[in-house]
Structure formats: C-alpha cells, structure tokens
Scaffold this active site. Structure first.
Site, short mmCIF file in Angstrom:
data_model
loop_
_atom_site.label_atom_id
_atom_site.label_comp_id
_atom_site.label_asym_id
_atom_site.label_seq_id
_atom_site.Cartn_x
_atom_site.Cartn_y
_atom_site.Cartn_z
N LEU A 13 7.76 4.50 15.66
CA LEU A 13 7.45 4.05 17.01
C LEU A 13 7.46 2.53 17.11
CD1 LEU A 13 4.62 6.53 18.12
CD2 LEU A 13 7.06 6.56 18.68
N ASP A 36 4.94 16.39 23.80
CA ASP A 36 4.68 17.43 22.79
C ASP A 36 3.35 18.09 23.12
OD1 ASP A 36 2.42 16.13 21.49
OD2 ASP A 36 3.84 14.72 20.62
N HIS A 50 0.83 -1.20 0.00
CA HIS A 50 0.00 0.00 0.00
C HIS A 50 0.87 1.26 0.00
CE1 HIS A 50 -3.39 2.64 0.88
NE2 HIS A 50 -2.67 3.16 1.86
N GLU A 51 1.94 1.25 0.82
CA GLU A 51 2.80 2.42 0.90
C GLU A 51 3.59 2.65 -0.39
OE1 GLU A 51 3.15 4.68 3.28
OE2 GLU A 51 1.58 3.78 4.52
N LEU A 52 3.93 1.59 -1.08
CA LEU A 52 4.70 1.72 -2.32
C LEU A 52 3.82 2.11 -3.51
CD1 LEU A 52 7.15 -1.31 -2.12
CD2 LEU A 52 7.70 1.10 -1.80
N ARG A 109 11.75 12.70 16.98
CA ARG A 109 11.34 13.22 15.67
C ARG A 109 9.83 13.07 15.48
NH1 ARG A 109 14.31 11.19 10.67
NH2 ARG A 109 13.21 13.00 9.83
N ALA A 169 7.66 13.33 17.85
CA ALA A 169 7.08 14.43 18.62
C ALA A 169 7.21 15.75 17.86
CB ALA A 169 7.75 14.53 19.98
N GLY A 186 5.07 10.38 6.70
CA GLY A 186 5.72 9.26 7.39
C GLY A 186 5.04 7.95 7.03
#
Length: 439
Positions: free
Chosen positions: A406, A374, A233-235, A345, A347, A401
């Site tokens: 995390l 944060d 999905h991300e690609l 990063r 946060a 992202g």
C-alpha cells in the site's frame, strides 16, 4: 562575517557621503557664482546713491566726494582711480573691483558701475557695493562655520544610517549562517523564518526556503532511518531461519532437501523485500514516474482481477470487477499496474475464506474512481491513515507480507496527481478508494 558587515557599512557610507558632498558642492558652487555676480548693489536706493556720488565727483571733485562718503549710510559707493585706489581710502575687495570692471565693460550704460570724469580730468570707476560685502570677514566666517557644522551633522547622520542599514542586511545573513551551521551539526529543526521577525523581503523569503529545505531533509533522513530499521528487522527473521536450516542440514543430512527448500523460500522472501524497498525508494525520489502514456484502465483492472481470482481460488475467494464503460487515463502503465495489483492482492490476503472482493469503477466529467472492498476484519480507525506507511501491518490483520504494497501504491497514485484513502465498511471489511484524472 565581520568583514562582510564592514563592507556593507563602508560602501553604504561611501555612497551617502558621495551624494552629500556632491549635492553640497553643487549648492556651494551655485551660491558662489550667484554671490560673485551680485557683489555690486543694483537696488534702486543703491542706484540713487551712485548717481548722487557721481554728480558730486563730476562737479565738486574728490574733496566733495570724500565728505559725502562719510554720510553714505547703508549703500556705500566706491570711487577708484586707474590704480584701483579708492578716493576715500577704503580697502576695495578684489572680487568687488573685478565685478565692477566687468559690469562697466559689458554694460557701460547700466546701473551697476559708471565711469565718471572729475573736474581735474581724471577718470574714476564708481559702483555701489552690496551691504555687508565691504571687507567685513565676520559674516563669511559665520557662513563657513555654519556650512562646516552642516557637513559634520550630515557625516554623523550618514554614519548612523549606514550602521543601521548594514545591520539590517547583515542580521539575516548571520542567522542564515548559524542555521547552516546547525544543519551541518545535525539540527534540522526549521525556525529561521520565525527568528527573522516581520521581515517581508528577499532575505526573509530565503529564510523560508531554507526552513522548507531543512524540513524536507529532516523528513527524508527520518524516513531513511525508519526504512533502515524496518529492513533490518524484516531481514533478521529469514536470515535467522536460514542459519537454523544450515545448522540442521549439517546435523541431519537426510533432511537436506526440505531444509534447502526452506532456505530457498527465505531467500525469495528477502529478494522480494529488497525489490519492494528499491521500488519504494525510486518512487519517493521520482526516478520511475516518467514516461506517461494513455492507459486503458478497464482492461488493466480486468487482467489484475483475473490473476487475483486465480490466487484466491484455493481458499474460494472471489474477485469481481464492475466497470460500466471503457476508461482511459494518462500515466505510467507499469507503475499503475503495480499499484492496483498491490491494492487488490492486499484485499485478497485479508479477505475471509469464501468471501468476495469487489472492484468498482465509476467515472465523472474529470476523474475516475476505483473502489476495492473486502469483507475482512477491517482496520482500527486510528490506524486507517497509517496503513499507507512503509512496513505498517495491523495486529488484527497479521498475514504474510512486508507492509510495503500500500505504501508503493500511494506513491504511484500521488505521482499521477491522484488520491487514495481507506475506510471501514459498515457491513465489515476495508474499502480503499482511488481517484485519478481522466486522460
């Protein structure tokens, strides 16, 4: 599996029959030796009858003894000549005669047998026979039948016991075979230990180990499926943008520089995604968790805070480190740096413009606690545990992202025997708390 059951049954039955025959043979031999030693009667009444019969033979001769023999009662006395013939014409059992000769030879003055001289000068061997040993076959036959009945009963009991014992051992093995077959077919639902009932032995422990193995395999396979789904999905989006950029570059050559920059950014994005996925995979498999050294945590966090502050400067985001003293932990420096950098990063990304990210370090006697806060929108309460899952991104915190930072941090902290949790601050924003053991 039928052959295995037959082997169990055969060897258990063989062991039981061997033990039964061995014990029975020993008991029979003991009784046989005892009976052979007690063929002649040595009780006081028998001794009296023997003395009386000897006196009658010695003084009255064989005729008087024959008359006495018909009135001897329960203690018959045999009188045999040199040829082994009884004076009264009775049949003398060979074993009884042999026992009498042995007693006469070993103890001439004993009460078991006597050498008596008749008036005609002929020698006779006299001895009292034990009751019911004077040639009657009925008791011996009954004893043999009783022994045979006991042997048959023992054999049947051995058959039954061997079958039950073989089934007791065979059933969990059959269940284990069926479970392996189901696992090979793709069914990894753990249930073997439950089907074994109340067993508390090594086979039940083996069933529990299989269930844990199946559960672990199922978790890994489900994780791989989810990972493949999320990666694809991300690609898909950057690949689609690259295809569009390539098409536009062909149609509009004058925009080639801007379109190449777009293709380069998407390529970098896919490279980062693949790198993060590989890092997460290595952490889950335990490949990258070796090589622990003393790590100055305060110095590491200072470097991370400096870099994060530089990253947040364009939007006036600040990062502040509050550490009271030098803190040293034991672990893999590269992995710990990656974990804390991802958290800080994350946060920075979700912090509001002009806001501040606080990194607080406190220690106790055995552990160090690092809190990263944060002032962003926070996370829905139901999703707090899910933010550490791969590819998770809250709808309210949709920023650039892949949702792997995390997840990688949690794997690193878990590998160092620590803990990581997240909660929403009362004044707004997210708080991530990490606890690690001190060196």
């Amino acid at each position: 599996m039928g052959k295995l059951f037959g082997k169990f049954f055969f060897f258990i039955l063989l062991a039981q029959l061997t033990a039964a025959l061995g014990i029975g043979g020993a008991v029979w031999l003991s009784h046989h030796q005892r009976d052979a030693a007690n063929l002649s009667d040595q009780s006081p009444p028998a001794a009296f009858s023997l003395e009386a019969a000897a006196a009658v033979l010695h003084f009255g001769g064989t005729g008087a003894l024959q008359q006495l023999a018909s009135h001897m009662g329960p203690h018959p006395v045999y009188s045999v000549d040199a040829a082994g013939v009884d004076v009264a014409g009775r049949t003398v059992p060979p074993a009884l005669l042999k026992s009498a000769y042995a007693r006469l030879r070993d103890a001439p003055a004993g009460t078991g047998a006597r050498d008596v001289v008749a008036p005609d000068g002929q020698h006779y061997v006299m001895f009292a026979a034990a009751h019911a040993r004077h040639g009657e076959a009925g008791p011996a036959r009954e004893e043999g039948l009783r022994a045979l009945s006991l042997l048959l009963a023992a054999t049947l009991a051995s058959l039954l016991f061997a079958a039950l014992l073989a089934r007791y051992f065979f059933r969990p093995i059959r269940l284990l075979r069926d479970a392996f077959g189901a696992a090979a077919a793709g069914d990894l639902q753990p249930r073997l230990q439950q089907t074994m009932g109340r067993r508390r032995d090594a086979l039940a422990d083996l069933g529990g180990d299989f269930d844990r193995m199946a559960q672990r395999l199922r978790t890994l396979m489900d994780g791989q499926r989810r990972l493949l789904h999320h990666v694809s999905h991300e690609l898909r989006s950057p690949l689609a943008r690259q295809q569009i950029a390539i098409g536009l570059a062909r149609q509009q050559p004058e925009r080639i520089v801007a379109l190449l920059a777009r293709i380069e950014r998407d390529g970098q994005r896919m490279d980062q995604l693949i790198g993060a996925v590989l890092a997460l995979s290595r952490l889950e498999s335990g490949i990258d968790t070796a090589g622990h050294d003393d790590v100055p945590l305060d110095a590491m966090l200072a470097d991370i805070v400096t870099d994060a502050g530089f990253e947040g400067a364009p939007e006036h985001k600040q990062v502040v480190l509050i550490a009271a003293a030098r803190v040293t932990i034991r672990g893999n420096p590269a992995l710990l740096h990656s974990a804390f950098e991802n958290i800080v990063r994350n946060a920075i990304k979700h912090n509001l413009p002009g806001g501040m990210v606080g990194v607080h370090v406190t220690t106790s006697a055995t552990q160090v606690r690092v809190t990263v806060c944060d002032n962003g929108p926070g996370v829905p309460e139901d999703d707090l545990a899910a933010i550490f899952e791969p590819f998770y991104r809250s709808g309210e915190r949709s920023v650039e992202g892949h949702g792997l930072g995390l997840a990688i941090a949690r794997q690193v902290i878990d590998a160092h025997d620590g803990s990581i949790v997240a909660d929403n601050r009362t004044e707004g924003g997210l708080r991530v708390t990490i606890c690690l053991p001190l060196a």
